[in-house]
Design an enzyme around this catalytic site. Structure first.
Site, short mmCIF file in Angstrom:
data_model
loop_
_atom_site.label_atom_id
_atom_site.label_comp_id
_atom_site.label_asym_id
_atom_site.label_seq_id
_atom_site.Cartn_x
_atom_site.Cartn_y
_atom_site.Cartn_z
N ASN A 188 0.86 -1.18 0.00
CA ASN A 188 0.00 0.00 0.00
C ASN A 188 0.90 1.23 0.00
OD1 ASN A 188 -1.77 2.07 0.54
ND2 ASN A 188 -2.30 1.38 2.61
N TRP A 189 1.03 1.85 -1.17
CA TRP A 189 1.98 2.96 -1.30
C TRP A 189 1.46 4.27 -0.75
CZ3 TRP A 189 4.45 2.27 -6.90
CH2 TRP A 189 5.22 1.10 -6.89
N LYS A 190 0.20 4.30 -0.36
CA LYS A 190 -0.39 5.52 0.21
C LYS A 190 -0.06 6.72 -0.68
CE LYS A 190 -0.16 3.32 4.70
NZ LYS A 190 -0.25 3.45 6.14
N HIS A 249 -9.59 1.29 4.56
CA HIS A 249 -8.35 1.45 5.33
C HIS A 249 -8.64 2.36 6.53
CE1 HIS A 249 -4.30 2.62 6.47
NE2 HIS A 249 -3.88 1.55 5.82
N GLU A 275 -7.08 4.70 7.75
CA GLU A 275 -6.84 6.12 7.51
C GLU A 275 -8.07 6.77 6.87
OE1 GLU A 275 -3.08 5.65 5.47
OE2 GLU A 275 -2.19 5.05 7.38
N GLU A 292 -5.63 -5.04 10.48
CA GLU A 292 -4.58 -4.06 10.77
C GLU A 292 -4.89 -3.35 12.10
OE1 GLU A 292 -2.44 -2.73 6.93
OE2 GLU A 292 -4.16 -1.45 7.19
N GLY A 311 2.32 2.09 10.93
CA GLY A 311 3.32 3.16 10.82
C GLY A 311 4.03 3.48 12.13
N SER A 341 3.10 -2.23 10.40
CA SER A 341 4.55 -2.29 10.65
C SER A 341 5.20 -3.60 10.22
CB SER A 341 4.86 -1.99 12.12
OG SER A 341 4.49 -0.65 12.43
#
Ligand code: PGA
Length: 259
Positions: free
Chosen positions: A10-12, A97, A99, A169, A175, A215
């Site tokens: 997941n490159w965000k 996600h 976020e 997650e 992160g 992570s």
């Protein structure tokens, strides 16, 4: 039969367009000569999807995913991206996600609608679920995961489960460099599969791939996928470093599936 392992990057919003092309090219090159019995997916930003798709053309080893989609198939939704705009480029799509759930207020209902529209158009949703640190400390992990997972499985049928991925997650692990004990994470993932079995039947539940995310790096990926019922990993920060990501893929590939 055990599910095939899946590693998703997941490159965000972490890479410029130029860097996205470089990282995709480097991953493709590094995986070129090696035998791989693992599905590998990278998820760049929308703006880089077409060019990365061209870069990976005819490459069987690295597949493309999007990071989000809108639940409506079309219409007046300024700034949004529909599923049919993704289908020329991506076969997978991350949805729900944390976020997006936390920062954009995405709801279980919206996540469910996204899963529906993706499957309708032949894409595989990778649906994220997870608890915050506060929820964990209050002992609410089970109730939170149950709520989120139940919302996803309520509309699934036996046909669509082979095209469904859930990523557990823990939000406090995203992160942060902190990770749960792999056995503890696997227990929560077992809960997700149990909920799936209740809603869809045991056979269908077995076909759903359940990933761990939060992570993950080349040093700990094998610890998670060695646990029973863990079908792969969803990787954020470590996935934009090509060599690290390839080492994660290699670490997962080495695990003998005995479950
Ligand atoms: P992380 O992110 O690997 O950087 O913790 C995972 C994710 O957000 O999917």
């Amino acid at each position: 039969m055990a599910n095939k392992f899946l590693v998703v990057g997941n490159w965000k919003m972490d890479l410029s367009h130029k860097a996205a092309l470089e990282v995709a090219g480097a991953i493709k090159k590094m995986l070129a000569g090696i035998y791989l019995d693992v599905d590998v997916v990278i998820a760049p930003s929308f703006t880089s999807l077409p060019a990365v798709a061209t870069k990976l053309a005819k490459n069987e080893k690295v597949q493309l995913g999007a990071q989000n989609v809108h639940w409506e198939e079309g219409g007046a939704w300024t700034g949004e991206v529909s599923v049919s705009q993704l289908t020329p480029f991506a076969r997978w799509c991350i949805v729900g996600h944390s976020e997006r759930r936390q920062l954009v207020g995405e709801t279980d209902e919206q996540v469910r609608a996204k899963v529906y529209v993706l499957q309708k158009h032949g894409l595989t949703p990778i649906v994220c679920v997870g608890e915050t640190a506060d929820e964990r400390n209050r002992g609410e992990t089970v109730s939170k995961i149950t709520r989120q997972a139940t919302a996803i499985f309520t509309q699934q049928t036996g046909v669509s489960v082979s095209r469904l991925v859930i990523a557990y997650e823990p939000i406090w692990a995203i992160g942060t460099g902190e990770t749960p004990d792999p056995a503890e994470a696997a227990q929560t993932m077992l809960l997700i599969r149990k909920i799936a079995a209740e809603k869809l039947g045991a056979e269908a539940a077995e076909k759903i791939r359940i990933l761990y995310g939060g992570s993950v790096n080349a040093g700990n990926a094998a610890d998670f996928v060695s646990e029973p019922g863990v079908d792969g990993v969803l990787v954020g920060g470590a996935s934009v470093k090509s060599a690290e990501f390839v080492n994660i893929v290699k670490a997962v590939e080495k695990i003998e599936r005995t479950f």
